[in-house]
Design an enzyme around this catalytic site. Sequence first.
Site, PDB file in Angstrom:
ATOM      1  N   ARG A 172       0.987  -1.273   0.133  1.00 14.25           N
ATOM      2  CA  ARG A 172       0.046  -0.115   0.089  1.00 14.25           C
ATOM      3  C   ARG A 172       0.899   1.336   0.075  1.00 14.25           C
ATOM      4  O   ARG A 172       2.003   1.307   0.260  1.00 14.25           O
ATOM      5  CB  ARG A 172      -0.877  -0.081   1.276  1.00 14.25           C
ATOM      6  CG  ARG A 172      -0.184  -0.080   2.373  1.00 14.25           C
ATOM      7  CD  ARG A 172      -1.034  -0.146   3.825  1.00 14.25           C
ATOM      8  NE  ARG A 172      -0.204  -0.010   4.922  1.00 14.25           N
ATOM      9  CZ  ARG A 172       0.041   1.127   5.743  1.00 14.25           C
ATOM     10  NH1 ARG A 172      -0.298   2.123   5.001  1.00 14.25           N
ATOM     11  NH2 ARG A 172       0.724   0.952   6.769  1.00 14.25           N
ATOM     12  N   ARG A 176      -2.114  10.889   2.263  1.00 15.95           N
ATOM     13  CA  ARG A 176      -2.882  11.773   3.086  1.00 15.95           C
ATOM     14  C   ARG A 176      -3.348  13.018   2.547  1.00 15.95           C
ATOM     15  O   ARG A 176      -2.745  13.840   1.981  1.00 15.95           O
ATOM     16  CB  ARG A 176      -1.875  12.256   4.292  1.00 15.95           C
ATOM     17  CG  ARG A 176      -1.407  11.148   5.300  1.00 15.95           C
ATOM     18  CD  ARG A 176      -0.834  11.835   6.356  1.00 15.95           C
ATOM     19  NE  ARG A 176      -0.283  10.789   7.253  1.00 15.95           N
ATOM     20  CZ  ARG A 176       0.894  10.615   7.774  1.00 15.95           C
ATOM     21  NH1 ARG A 176       1.550  11.774   7.774  1.00 15.95           N
ATOM     22  NH2 ARG A 176       1.271   9.754   8.307  1.00 15.95           N
ATOM     23  N   ARG A 249      19.236  -7.861   1.043  1.00 18.04           N
ATOM     24  CA  ARG A 249      19.719  -6.699   0.204  1.00 18.04           C
ATOM     25  C   ARG A 249      20.550  -6.146   1.410  1.00 18.04           C
ATOM     26  O   ARG A 249      20.464  -6.364   2.423  1.00 18.04           O
ATOM     27  CB  ARG A 249      18.916  -5.616  -0.219  1.00 18.04           C
ATOM     28  CG  ARG A 249      18.247  -5.823  -1.241  1.00 18.04           C
ATOM     29  CD  ARG A 249      19.243  -5.821  -2.739  1.00 18.04           C
ATOM     30  NE  ARG A 249      19.531  -4.444  -2.845  1.00 18.04           N
ATOM     31  CZ  ARG A 249      20.534  -3.949  -3.735  1.00 18.04           C
ATOM     32  NH1 ARG A 249      21.293  -4.875  -4.307  1.00 18.04           N
ATOM     33  NH2 ARG A 249      20.692  -2.691  -4.238  1.00 18.04           N
ATOM     34  N   ARG A 280      19.861   7.986   0.529  1.00 19.43           N
ATOM     35  CA  ARG A 280      19.679   8.939   1.401  1.00 19.43           C
ATOM     36  C   ARG A 280      20.923   9.497   2.352  1.00 19.43           C
ATOM     37  O   ARG A 280      21.858   8.797   2.236  1.00 19.43           O
ATOM     38  CB  ARG A 280      18.559   8.777   2.486  1.00 19.43           C
ATOM     39  CG  ARG A 280      18.703   7.284   3.412  1.00 19.43           C
ATOM     40  CD  ARG A 280      17.617   7.111   4.154  1.00 19.43           C
ATOM     41  NE  ARG A 280      17.668   5.857   5.157  1.00 19.43           N
ATOM     42  CZ  ARG A 280      17.017   5.770   5.966  1.00 19.43           C
ATOM     43  NH1 ARG A 280      15.809   6.301   6.126  1.00 19.43           N
ATOM     44  NH2 ARG A 280      17.319   4.511   6.468  1.00 19.43           N
ATOM     45  N   GLU A 300      23.781   6.570   2.608  1.00 18.34           N
ATOM     46  CA  GLU A 300      23.446   5.265   2.630  1.00 18.34           C
ATOM     47  C   GLU A 300      23.492   4.834   1.252  1.00 18.34           C
ATOM     48  O   GLU A 300      22.565   5.120   0.438  1.00 18.34           O
ATOM     49  CB  GLU A 300      22.043   5.050   3.373  1.00 18.34           C
ATOM     50  CG  GLU A 300      21.700   3.743   3.733  1.00 18.34           C
ATOM     51  CD  GLU A 300      20.494   3.862   4.765  1.00 18.34           C
ATOM     52  OE1 GLU A 300      19.424   3.423   4.145  1.00 18.34           O
ATOM     53  OE2 GLU A 300      20.448   4.466   5.856  1.00 18.34           O
ATOM     54  N   TYR A 348      11.368  -8.917   7.862  1.00 16.07           N
ATOM     55  CA  TYR A 348      11.685  -7.421   8.352  1.00 16.07           C
ATOM     56  C   TYR A 348      10.969  -7.026   9.644  1.00 16.07           C
ATOM     57  O   TYR A 348       9.570  -7.259   9.589  1.00 16.07           O
ATOM     58  CB  TYR A 348      11.201  -6.400   7.266  1.00 16.07           C
ATOM     59  CG  TYR A 348      11.848  -4.975   7.542  1.00 16.07           C
ATOM     60  CD1 TYR A 348      13.226  -4.626   7.888  1.00 16.07           C
ATOM     61  CD2 TYR A 348      10.781  -4.023   7.891  1.00 16.07           C
ATOM     62  CE1 TYR A 348      13.434  -3.247   8.223  1.00 16.07           C
ATOM     63  CE2 TYR A 348      11.130  -2.695   8.345  1.00 16.07           C
ATOM     64  CZ  TYR A 348      12.508  -2.394   8.450  1.00 16.07           C
ATOM     65  OH  TYR A 348      12.750  -1.195   8.890  1.00 16.07           O
ATOM     66  N   ASP A 350      10.076  -3.814  12.430  1.00 18.09           N
ATOM     67  CA  ASP A 350      10.445  -2.615  13.078  1.00 18.09           C
ATOM     68  C   ASP A 350      10.809  -2.907  14.618  1.00 18.09           C
ATOM     69  O   ASP A 350      10.541  -3.878  15.141  1.00 18.09           O
ATOM     70  CB  ASP A 350       9.272  -1.605  12.913  1.00 18.09           C
ATOM     71  CG  ASP A 350       9.033  -0.928  11.625  1.00 18.09           C
ATOM     72  OD1 ASP A 350       9.892  -0.628  11.210  1.00 18.09           O
ATOM     73  OD2 ASP A 350       7.816  -0.649  11.309  1.00 18.09           O
TER      74      ASP A 350
END
Length: 367
Positions: A172, A176, A249, A280, A300, A348, A350
């Site tokens: 997704r 906003r 990766r 970034r 990075e 992955y 958080d």
Amino acid sequence: MQMYDYLIVGAGLFGCVFAHEATKAGKKCLVIDKRAHVGGNVYCENVDGIHVHKYGAHIFHTNDKDIWDYVNQFTEFNNYVNSPISISKGKLYNLPFNMNTFYQLWGTKTPEEAKTIIENQIKEFGCKNPENLEEQALSLIGKDVYEALIKEYTEKQWGKKATELPAFIIKRLPVRYTFNNNYFNDKYQGIPIGGYNKIIDGLLKGIDIKTNVDFFKDKDALSGLAKKIVFTGKIDEFYNYKYGNLEYRSLRFENTKLNTENFQGNAVVNYNDSNVPYTRIIEHKHFEFGKQKHTVITKEFPEQWTSEKEAYYPINNDENQKKYQAYKALSLQEVHVIFGGRLAEYKYYDMHQIIASALQKAKKELN
């Protein structure tokens, strides 16, 4: 000789939380890590008073009050809000995609204007059954946002053309229709004052630790030290790559100290264009509102992963998932080994999710 209840392989967040909970329950733990420090990828290096996120930017965010309270017991958090800037073809854009971004792209001032453009572009360029990442993105956000802010960045990140990447990478795209640059929707967000090492040190207080120890170089002797093992490393390595390598990766970080007070005015600035090799630049002082006369920046660079490099992002395609399920089936037969964390679960996570997972597994094990 079994001197410990648990040998914890890997001093990242999962291992440290498990060790803390086991110690609270009266168990004796030894935590080992092959790196020269504890903390895993949340480790911060103090560079002349600036806490440098050594393995990439880590911004804590969660909706779970219990998890928020858990980390706050070790140190106070500041009120940092992640509001990245993105540079594309020389222009600055706000992230995540919101009314500021749409004004910067099209000059639209109302949600209705922006919605109309996006809906029209989805009708024109999207498709019902996207077969790759490009088709998926066009079907979710339209052509302009995709080409300015997604396509080249994603291709750099994954080292492949967007048409060759699976659609599921972008499940997704948060859009906003408000002027809100807060990247996360979570109720709680911030950076630990003094860096993440404060949390790690709190978690490991009173626990035996050995760094610069490679579990696989002395597996039998180390395993013999404890009744059970908590393994947070790569699951394929644990089983000696029996079903082949799981793919990742990798990232390379290039740190520079600059004798300037403020390099980019923001902690996180993305570089979309394919002719810029990095994705970034992080300016670490902004995470803690630093007032130093100097600054430290990190570029990075995404890289092809090899076994000598750090594994950062699992490539969860069908082939790798099939291999992982075979390894997972082996792990479920283990009586004396608990697997946890992003490498052991090939997933992955958080930070708040890894803490929740470690608490859940510790509770199940210790009760």
